[in-house]
Design an enzyme around this catalytic site. Structure first.
Site, PDB file in Angstrom:
ATOM      1  N   ARG A 158       0.857  -1.183   0.000  1.00 44.38           N
ATOM      2  CA  ARG A 158       0.000   0.000   0.000  1.00 44.38           C
ATOM      3  C   ARG A 158       0.896   1.236   0.000  1.00 44.38           C
ATOM      4  NH1 ARG A 158      -1.965  -3.462   4.102  1.00 44.38           N
ATOM      5  NH2 ARG A 158      -4.060  -4.312   3.726  1.00 44.38           N
ATOM      6  N   LYS A 182      -1.887  -2.679   8.094  1.00 45.84           N
ATOM      7  CA  LYS A 182      -3.041  -2.199   8.842  1.00 45.84           C
ATOM      8  C   LYS A 182      -3.091  -2.852  10.215  1.00 45.84           C
ATOM      9  CE  LYS A 182      -6.223  -0.944   5.113  1.00 45.84           C
ATOM     10  NZ  LYS A 182      -7.551  -1.175   4.523  1.00 45.84           N
ATOM     11  N   HIS A 259      -3.197   2.632  -5.825  1.00 40.96           N
ATOM     12  CA  HIS A 259      -3.651   1.338  -5.320  1.00 40.96           C
ATOM     13  C   HIS A 259      -3.849   0.331  -6.449  1.00 40.96           C
ATOM     14  CE1 HIS A 259      -4.756  -0.560  -1.565  1.00 40.96           C
ATOM     15  NE2 HIS A 259      -5.802  -1.126  -2.128  1.00 40.96           N
ATOM     16  N   ARG A 262      -1.424  -2.515  -6.477  1.00 41.15           N
ATOM     17  CA  ARG A 262      -1.720  -3.604  -5.541  1.00 41.15           C
ATOM     18  C   ARG A 262      -2.733  -4.568  -6.177  1.00 41.15           C
ATOM     19  NH1 ARG A 262      -1.414  -4.885  -0.004  1.00 41.15           N
ATOM     20  NH2 ARG A 262      -3.381  -5.450   1.003  1.00 41.15           N
ATOM     21  N   HIS A 285      -4.070  -9.645   4.195  1.00 35.24           N
ATOM     22  CA  HIS A 285      -5.503  -9.609   4.468  1.00 35.24           C
ATOM     23  C   HIS A 285      -5.861 -10.584   5.582  1.00 35.24           C
ATOM     24  CE1 HIS A 285      -6.511  -8.010   0.171  1.00 35.24           C
ATOM     25  NE2 HIS A 285      -6.207  -7.042   1.018  1.00 35.24           N
ATOM     26  N   TYR A 294     -10.133  -8.194  -4.256  1.00 33.23           N
ATOM     27  CA  TYR A 294      -9.015  -7.564  -4.944  1.00 33.23           C
ATOM     28  C   TYR A 294      -8.545  -8.400  -6.131  1.00 33.23           C
ATOM     29  CZ  TYR A 294      -8.082  -3.960  -1.446  1.00 33.23           C
ATOM     30  OH  TYR A 294      -8.155  -2.855  -0.629  1.00 33.23           O
TER      31      TYR A 294
END
Length: 321
Positions: A158, A182, A259, A262, A285, A294
């Site tokens: 990211r 994250k 993005h 990605r 994830h 995605y």
């Protein structure tokens, strides 16, 4: 779209409850970006409650929450934005219930609007190649940009992960990068030979010049991997601007963000035969369903796989006589 928030519209005790809720999110390792968004969303809601002449949380019921949802729709918010705001409110009331401020949460039965599932934009490998080749590596900024976008595409990072990288996060011998993703979750991701070469070129020929800012003084953040022209850490907005610049220069379809690389990373891996679970780990994830969103696979590729794999996909035009 967002109305200006005036702190005086909300009671101090309500702001204190909100502060406690946001602190609990931090303890759950929610990202700063998520906490910032939830702060704005909850403040907006508390202002609405105050305007309605109600006290939070005791006088907030399901009907008031429904009016707020309709109010957001009347302001022409996207369904995804309304969904996020209502999610923040549900979390706020869960916190209130845990703290004994309410016995039951009126937000438990509050449903978010159904958000249409959109396939992420993906560039073809040739388009990614045109984009990367459009970067002029004749100066330190060009070397830096090539290294950034090679990492974005080659490792599926990211933008916020890239700008947060430190020198020690790159393992040149093992060709790996340590990423703080994250929720402050750390993962180790392989770096391809092309990307690691671009990073080395930047470190040897580009970064030393950027390390000295315009005043001839060394900046404080000397361990940050990617630096601006003045030797300061980059922000995600810097990468966003560079993405727009090179998309136009390469004459590649516009309307995409950084993005997209990605998305390309994941989709091209799947099209090359990578396992979905492996891609999930590489992307960091928590849920496989997020990876599936995605990593959609093109219809043309599915057709090719089908024709190559199924024994009755094609009819033998020249059966033996």
């Amino acid at each position: 779209m967002e109305e200006a928030y005036q702190e005086g519209d909300v009671r101090e005790e309500d702001l204190a409850v909100l502060a406690g809720y946001l602190q609990s999110l931090g303890q759950q390792n929610c990202s700063d970006k998520t906490i910032s968004a939830y702060r704005r969303d909850c403040r907006h809601f508390l202002r609405f409650v105050a305007r309605e002449g109600k006290q939070f949380p005791a006088e907030v019921d399901y009907r008031l929450l429904r009016r707020y949802s309709s109010y957001l729709a009347g302001l022409k918010y996207e369904k995804s934005s309304i969904s996020r705001k209502l999610s923040a409110i549900r979390g706020l009331f869960r916190f209130c219930r845990m703290e004994g401020l309410v016995e039951h949460s009126p937000a438990d039965s509050l449903f978010s609007p159904k958000v249409p599932r959109r396939l992420p934009a993906v560039l073809r490998p040739a388009e990614v190649e045109h984009f990367l080749e459009s970067i002029n590596e004749a100066d330190p900024l060009g070397l830096r940009d090539r290294a950034i976008f090679e990492l974005l595409y080659g490792s599926g990072l990211r933008s916020e992960e890239v700008v947060s990288l430190r020198l020690s996060d790159i393992d040149h011998e093992q060709e790996e990068v340590r990423v703080a993703g994250k929720g402050n979750k750390t993962r180790v991701v392989p770096v391809g030979e092309i990307a690691i070469y671009a990073v080395r070129e930047y470190l040897e020929k580009g970064r030393p010049e950027l390390l000295i800012n315009n005043n001839g003084e060394k900046p404080n953040n000397t361990d940050i991997l990617f630096l601006s022209a003045r030797g300061n850490p980059l922000g995600t907005s810097d990468i966003r601007r560079r993405t727009t610049k090179y998309l136009r220069k390469a004459a590649v379809r516009t309307g995409t963000s950084s993005h997209v690389f990605r998305h390309c990373f994941a989709t091209h891996l799947l099209e090359g035969g990578a396992d979905l679970r492996a891609v999930q780990e590489l992307l960091g994830h928590a849920s496989i369903s997020t990876t599936q969103r995605y990593t959609h696979v093109s219809g043309a590729h599915l057709r090719k796989v089908y024709e190559q794999s199924h024994p009755r996909a094609k009819r033998d035009r020249n059966p033996p006589g």
